[in-house]
Motif scaffolding. Sequence first.
Motif, PDB file in Angstrom:
ATOM      1  N   MET A  13     -55.988  29.293 -42.727  1.00  0.00           N
ATOM      2  CA  MET A  13     -55.338  28.461 -43.725  1.00  0.00           C
ATOM      3  C   MET A  13     -55.924  28.852 -45.084  1.00  0.00           C
ATOM      4  O   MET A  13     -57.144  28.869 -45.249  1.00  0.00           O
ATOM      5  CB  MET A  13     -55.587  26.963 -43.474  1.00  0.00           C
ATOM      6  CG  MET A  13     -55.020  26.075 -44.569  1.00  0.00           C
ATOM      7  SD  MET A  13     -55.532  24.353 -44.416  1.00  0.00           S
ATOM      8  CE  MET A  13     -54.401  23.804 -43.170  1.00  0.00           C
ATOM      9  N   THR A  49     -60.479  28.511 -42.452  1.00  0.00           N
ATOM     10  CA  THR A  49     -59.963  28.140 -43.762  1.00  0.00           C
ATOM     11  C   THR A  49     -60.673  28.961 -44.829  1.00  0.00           C
ATOM     12  O   THR A  49     -61.895  29.092 -44.798  1.00  0.00           O
ATOM     13  CB  THR A  49     -60.186  26.638 -44.040  1.00  0.00           C
ATOM     14  OG1 THR A  49     -59.563  25.877 -43.004  1.00  0.00           O
ATOM     15  CG2 THR A  49     -59.608  26.223 -45.380  1.00  0.00           C
ATOM     16  N   SER A  51     -60.795  28.937 -48.911  1.00  0.00           N
ATOM     17  CA  SER A  51     -60.419  28.172 -50.089  1.00  0.00           C
ATOM     18  C   SER A  51     -60.836  28.911 -51.352  1.00  0.00           C
ATOM     19  O   SER A  51     -62.002  29.220 -51.545  1.00  0.00           O
ATOM     20  CB  SER A  51     -61.095  26.792 -50.052  1.00  0.00           C
ATOM     21  OG  SER A  51     -60.737  26.042 -51.188  1.00  0.00           O
ATOM     22  N   THR A  82     -65.022  27.450 -42.452  1.00  0.00           N
ATOM     23  CA  THR A  82     -64.411  27.324 -43.770  1.00  0.00           C
ATOM     24  C   THR A  82     -65.269  28.059 -44.784  1.00  0.00           C
ATOM     25  O   THR A  82     -66.469  27.795 -44.885  1.00  0.00           O
ATOM     26  CB  THR A  82     -64.286  25.848 -44.185  1.00  0.00           C
ATOM     27  OG1 THR A  82     -63.387  25.186 -43.288  1.00  0.00           O
ATOM     28  CG2 THR A  82     -63.757  25.704 -45.601  1.00  0.00           C
TER      29      THR A  82
END
Length: 131
Positions: A13, A49, A51, A82
């Motif tokens: 993601m 993830t 970011s 993440t």
Amino acid sequence: MFEIRFDPAQRVMHLTLSGFWTMATVVRFAAEMMLRATMIRARYGTFATLSDARDFPIQSAAVSERFERIRARGLEMNLGPTAIVVASQLSKLQAERVLKTEQVRVFLDRAAAEAWLEAQWALHPWAATEG
């Protein structure tokens, strides 16, 4: 203010965060991210993830507190790693304070973040078998 997309081939993601957020923005982000994460988890299993928060300045205490809640809820939904990329050491310190957990690492360099995610997938057998 934010973009959320998913790469099914890599099971990552991708989040892009920018600007100074109000509480309304963080609430919209949390709702959309939880909805998308739930749908992704149901179809693909555990996911990573990445970011990109390089254009995301230091946030207010209230917004930071809400991110702590988002992190806690996210860990209940997905145990994947993440990586967060930020632009400054100060942003890195804030993110590490707010998002302190084994599954989250904060980087000043995108290539280092991507390499860490790749290494995390290689370390966890569920990464290759779920989904």
